[in-house]
Design an enzyme around this catalytic site. Structure first.
Site, PDB file in Angstrom:
ATOM      1  N   CYS A 153       0.831  -1.217   0.000  1.00 48.45           N
ATOM      2  CA  CYS A 153       0.000   0.000   0.000  1.00 48.45           C
ATOM      3  C   CYS A 153       0.860   1.260   0.000  1.00 48.45           C
ATOM      4  O   CYS A 153       0.574   2.213  -0.720  1.00 48.45           O
ATOM      5  CB  CYS A 153      -0.864   0.055   1.255  1.00 48.45           C
ATOM      6  SG  CYS A 153      -2.084  -1.215   1.333  1.00 48.45           S
ATOM      7  N   VAL A 157       0.483   4.321  -2.501  1.00 41.76           N
ATOM      8  CA  VAL A 157      -0.101   5.595  -2.090  1.00 41.76           C
ATOM      9  C   VAL A 157       0.774   6.754  -2.555  1.00 41.76           C
ATOM     10  O   VAL A 157       0.280   7.785  -3.020  1.00 41.76           O
ATOM     11  CB  VAL A 157      -0.303   5.637  -0.551  1.00 41.76           C
ATOM     12  CG1 VAL A 157      -0.612   7.049  -0.083  1.00 41.76           C
ATOM     13  CG2 VAL A 157      -1.428   4.706  -0.146  1.00 41.76           C
TER      14      VAL A 157
END
Ligand code: SF4
Length: 523
Positions: A153, A157
């Site tokens: 993630c 991001v």
């Protein structure tokens, strides 16, 4: 409280000793603002009601026990299926520790996988320097012949660009230009582990074939490609190889981690073992065709194979149970021109015999089941073939098209009439379902044991036993070696299902002089 070396006790029964019982009670009283037992019981009972179920199904901003894992976990499994390949995750160390322990606990094997340990500075400035050092170190220390890169993630991001980072690492000499480094972006805030598997497979196929298609010709290598998808039953890799061998089909099984996840204890640690060779994936466009065993979970790879390899990917379902195994073998026969041999016809006959032998016990039994979309669909189809009744079907990571197809399959059978299909729901929803419309059994992964415990707490007559088929299975040993595909897999599933019924019946009829009129030797 201290343990004695000659009598070391595990947490159970140790924590049942009075000293620990008192200690834990005092901890709750003093530090945990515990509610009274009456209040806890009152809330527990409320959570088992129809009223609570209605509220539970309105829940939007919270997932409890999601019945799926995240994308890079799937990418790691896909990478492990290639020869001498090191899965490399660009992102946080903690994520990779989670993937490794998840697989360790399921397969009871060490799992090689590295991360480039991005921390706060990389989150602000980007993770390019982590990637450069990480690739160089991983290649030098673990000597893989391929490093397959996915992302967590954090890297997604901040928008790290794997293609650019890997190219820059090569241009600056951290790893050689020709060193194989396929990659896939695997953002975990969308999709699930099955999407990650699909993305990684497409990434590997793309890396080795996209720019090398000029000399490729469909059918020229005389082989059939089979793509397993996110598959955690090692027996399934073996049964597919065995059935193809029985048919005399020359096979490329594209991603096969069954050796590296099942290495023998012979005194020699193997970081790499078995797997699809790089030559096989390079040669894959030359095959007659490509069959995806888990088609609902392979959208991106299917598209790539169709558009780039120009394979006419057949529309098939996962080969679970009788009919879908028949269809799979007939399609293989049609594609390759090889007949289905007598040995497989005999095996099929044995399965039909078993289904006939056991149908009286399975007929009308109600099941709640959950898991990945293809597994759940295959399992439901086989339950219907057995005359069993799927009652609650849940696939968190399935889409609306899948639900429509699942509903259509249920509508074709009288045993599917009372079934509800849920997508995007979790195991806390499943808990409400089994409390308010009780099935006879649940089929799913180890996390279902908490639902079984809760149903038992309400009373023995509410208990719904869990049959462990799926992923992950942490609390039982060696089930991952079993087979769920083909006639052989159907036999194993059938054996598990019918014996769970008989075990339960014995359990219900052991009362001496009360129920033992039905505690029979022969079932
Ligand atoms: S969901 Fe994201 S943060 Fe959590 S383990 Fe997966 S990649 Fe890491």
């Amino acid at each position: 409280m201290s343990q004695k070396v000659e009598d070391i006790k595990p947490s159970y029964p140790l924590f049942r000793e009075q000293e620990y019982v008192d200690l834990l009670a005092s901890k709750r009283e003093q530090f945990e603002e515990v509610h009274s037992q009456e209040k806890i019981e009152e809330v527990f009972q409320w959570t088992t009601t129809e009223e609570y179920k209605e509220l539970n199904f309105q829940r939007q901003a919270l997932t409890v026990n999601p019945a799926k894992a995240c994308q890079p976990l799937g990418a790691v499994l896909c990478s492990l299926g290639f020869e001498k390949t090191l899965p490399y995750v660009h992102g946080s160390q903690g994520c990779v520790a989670y993937f490794r322990t998840y697989f360790n606990r399921h397969f009871k094997e060490p799992v090689a996988c590295v991360s480039d340990s991005m921390t706060e500075d990389a989150a602000v400035f980007g993770g390019q320097s982590n990637m450069k050092d990480g690739l160089e170190n991983a290649k030098a220390m673990y000597k893989p012949e391929m490093i397959a890169v996915s992302t967590t993630c954090m890297a997604e991001v901040i928008g790290d660009d794997l293609n650019a980072f890997i190219s820059n690492s090569k241009n600056e000499g951290h790893i050689p230009q020709e060193f194989p480094t396929p990659f896939a972006h695997t953002p975990s805030f969308v999709g699930s582990h099955t999407t990650g598997w699909d993305n990684m497979f497409e990434g590997i196929a793309r890396y080795f074939t996209l720019n090398y298609m000029e000399d490729k010709e469909v059918g020229s290598n005389g082989k059939l490609n089979i793509v397993p998808g996110f598959e955690t039953y090692l027996g399934n890799y073996r049964v597919i190889r065995r059935m193809m061998s029985d048919m005399g089909v020359s096979l490329s099984l594209l991603s096969d981690p069954s050796e590296v996840l099942d290495t023998p204890a012979d005194g020699q640690y193997r970081m790499y073992e078995g797997g699809t060779t790089l030559d096989e994936i390079k040669d894959a466009p030359n095959a007659f065709n490509t069959i995806f065993l888990q088609p609902w979970q392979s959208d991106k790879s299917k598209k790539y194979v169709t558009n780039t390899w120009h394979h006419e990917v057949p529309k098939l379902s996962i080969p679970m149970g009788l009919e879908w195994t028949d269809e799979f073998l007939m399609k293989v026969s049609e594609i390759t021109g090889q007949d289905i041999p007598e040995v497989l016809a005999t095996e099929r006959g044995r399965l039909v015999d078993m289904m006939t032998d056991s149908h009286t016990w399975l007929h009308g039994k109600k099941y709640a089941l959950w898991g990945d979309p293809d597994f759940v669909m295959g399992m439901s189809k086989f339950l219907l073939e057995l005359g069993a009744e799927p009652t609650h079907i849940l696939a968190n990571n399935a889409n609306k098209r899948w639900k429509k197809a699942m509903d259509a399959i249920l509508a074709e059978s009288p045993y599917g009439n009372d079934c509800e299909v849920h997508i995007g729901k979790d195991l806390w929803h499943m808990r409400s379902l089994v409390f308010t419309n009780k099935p006879d059994f649940m089929i799913g992964n180890s996390y279902g044991k908490f639902i079984q415990r809760d149903t038992l707490h309400k009373g023995k007559e509410h208990e719904v036993p869990l049959i462990r088929i799926g992923f992950p299975i942490f609390d039982r040993h060696h089930l991952h070696r079993q087979t769920t595909l083909g006639y052989e897999g159907a036999m194993q599933i059938l054996t598990t299902l019918v014996n769970a019924v008989l075990e339960r019946l014995d359990d219900d009829t052991r009362g001496m002089q009360t129920t033992d009129y039905n505690y029979d030797l022969v079932r």
